[in-house]
Design a protein around this motif. Structure first.
Motif, PDB file in Angstrom:
ATOM      1  N   ALA A 232       0.785  -1.130   0.607  1.00 56.60           N
ATOM      2  CA  ALA A 232       0.156  -0.097  -0.437  1.00 56.60           C
ATOM      3  C   ALA A 232       1.021   1.466  -0.431  1.00 56.60           C
ATOM      4  O   ALA A 232       0.650   2.110  -0.620  1.00 56.60           O
ATOM      5  CB  ALA A 232      -0.968   0.180   1.254  1.00 56.60           C
ATOM      6  N   GLY A 265      -2.485  -2.164  -5.970  1.00 58.04           N
ATOM      7  CA  GLY A 265      -4.046  -2.287  -5.643  1.00 58.04           C
ATOM      8  C   GLY A 265      -4.636  -3.278  -5.978  1.00 58.04           C
ATOM      9  O   GLY A 265      -5.643  -3.492  -5.163  1.00 58.04           O
ATOM     10  N   GLU A 270      -9.475  -2.311  -0.728  1.00 60.60           N
ATOM     11  CA  GLU A 270      -9.387  -1.253   0.409  1.00 60.60           C
ATOM     12  C   GLU A 270      -8.872  -0.809   1.495  1.00 60.60           C
ATOM     13  O   GLU A 270      -9.613  -1.426   2.169  1.00 60.60           O
ATOM     14  CB  GLU A 270     -10.784  -0.697  -0.308  1.00 60.60           C
ATOM     15  CG  GLU A 270     -10.356   0.807  -0.677  1.00 60.60           C
ATOM     16  CD  GLU A 270      -8.947   1.506  -0.868  1.00 60.60           C
ATOM     17  OE1 GLU A 270      -9.094   2.690  -0.958  1.00 60.60           O
ATOM     18  OE2 GLU A 270      -9.912   1.441  -2.240  1.00 60.60           O
ATOM     19  N   GLY A 279      -6.222   1.467  -2.250  1.00 59.13           N
ATOM     20  CA  GLY A 279      -6.643   0.113  -2.743  1.00 59.13           C
ATOM     21  C   GLY A 279      -7.187   0.651  -4.197  1.00 59.13           C
ATOM     22  O   GLY A 279      -7.657   0.787  -4.733  1.00 59.13           O
TER      23      GLY A 279
END
Length: 389
Positions: A232, A265, A270, A279
């Protein structure tokens, strides 16, 4: 000095209470006020102090600015609090004597500040952050890695206010303090998140090519993306790089970074990672942002995204509001002023403080006001709300 009670908020309190499906008794209990006091406020028989407004807003899960009768009061209070934020970090290495809460309590206080930032609740940030920052400085972040990490998150919340309200020098000071604290924490993921935030400095002075270079250096220095937080962190840097590459007019770099962000992603759900939403949905929002950043020749890509997708409600309010602000600009450039105005209204409902003081909202509202003289009343009200000229 005593505050002047807010008047005219009864209808707003009653409205938000009904939305939350609370009885007067339930709201009064949650806000720790007498139910008779709440009844008087709702029927306009008495005003509400700042403390009562804060308590009601907290119980309703909304920002206090949504309850204040005069929305301009919220912005003026935030602007007036900027010097206090500046003073809080002026002598970070020489903190005043005072109490320091146990680490679990500090952790909870910083988590609350992060929640406020993600929801664009700037009034709460300005009221609570100066004291919290001082407390974190007293907790000696240079000797405790977790305190240093908490300081990064707290400074980021304060920086959101400084940057949003045009105090760019103060914002840059917060960024440098975040970089210092991240080094004390010795956490590569945290360092990457600070590099993400640092891009604001380059946006503020239109130094987009340099900002892109700084992000690419941060990507080179980032560790291997072998865990969801690391994935992330790297993906967020690519998202940011795609947008600033678009602002720099480098379509190839923007597409390259956006493709990499999309790939990363798809590997994580998310969520909020190190204070940043990332995400598949966040990447989709950045597709719109990149299209708008590249200019009017590319905005059809933003319209294509919006035709088949809308930000889900679980995304942070600021990010959802930003999507509709960007979409409004794309719609305006494409000759759809009615759609643009609807998007601006959604942005306002989603995160009112974020939308009200957004430069593009003011610019686009002013343009719409010139283009649509026939719909004077609603458009004029909106333009006055966001101080469009």
């Amino acid at each position: 000095m005593p505050t002047i009670p807010h008047r005219g908020i009864g209808g707003r309190v009653a409205y938000h209470r009904s939305v939350a499906r609370l009885t007067q008794r339930q709201l009064a209990d949650a806000a720790s006020i007498h139910v008779g006091t709440l009844r008087k406020i709702e029927r306009g028989a008495r005003g509400a102090s700042d403390n009562i407004v804060e308590s009601l807003a907290a119980a309703l899960g909304i920002d206090p600015s949504l309850l204040v009768a005069d929305r301009a009061q919220a912005s003026s209070r935030i602007a007036a609090a900027i010097p206090a934020l500046s003073a809080a970090i002026a002598a970070y290495d020489l903190p005043d004597d005072g109490p320091v809460r146990p680490l679990p309590e500090l952790r909870a206080a910083v988590s609350e500040a992060v929640t406020w930032r993600l929801a664009s609740q700037y009034v709460r940030i300005t009221r609570r952050l100066p004291e919290l920052l001082g407390e974190l400085f007293r907790a000696t972040p240079e000797r405790d890695r977790e305190v240093a990490a908490l300081l990064v998150s707290a400074c980021r919340a304060a920086d959101a206010v400084a940057f949003k309200f045009g105090a760019y020098d103060l914002s840059a000071r917060f960024v440098e303090l975040m970089r210092w604290a991240a080094a004390q924490a010795d956490d590569p993921i945290l360092t990457a998140s600070v590099a993400y935030v640092r891009t604001e400095t380059f946006f503020a002075c239109d130094a987009h090519a340099k900002g892109l270079r700084a992000l690419e250096l941060a990507l080179d220095a980032a560790g291997p993306p072998d865990t969801p937080p690391a994935i992330a962190a790297r993906g967020a840097l690519h998202m940011r790089a795609a947008v600033i590459a678009g602002r720099a007019g480098d379509a190839d770099a923007a597409d390259t970074h956006l493709s990499e962000a999309r790939r990363l992603g798809d590997q994580v759900p998310e969520a909020i990672y190190s204070g940043t939403a990332f995400g598949p949905s966040s990447v989709r929002i950045h597709e719109v942002s990149v299209a708008v950043s590249l200019g009017s020749a590319h905005v059809h890509r933003a319209l294509d995204v919006a035709r088949e997708w809308a930000p889900p409600p679980e995304l942070p309010a600021e990010r959802r509001s930003g999507f509709y602000i960007e979409l409004a600009r794309a719609q305006l450039w494409s000759g759809f002023p009615n759609d643009a105005f609807e998007s601006l209204k959604i942005a306002r409902r989603t995160a009112p403080q974020h939308a009200r003081d957004h430069r593009w909202v003011r610019e686009d509202a002013a343009t719409l006001r010139r283009l649509k003289r026939a719909s004077a009343e609603e458009l004029t009200s909106f333009a006055e709300w966001c101080h469009a000229t």
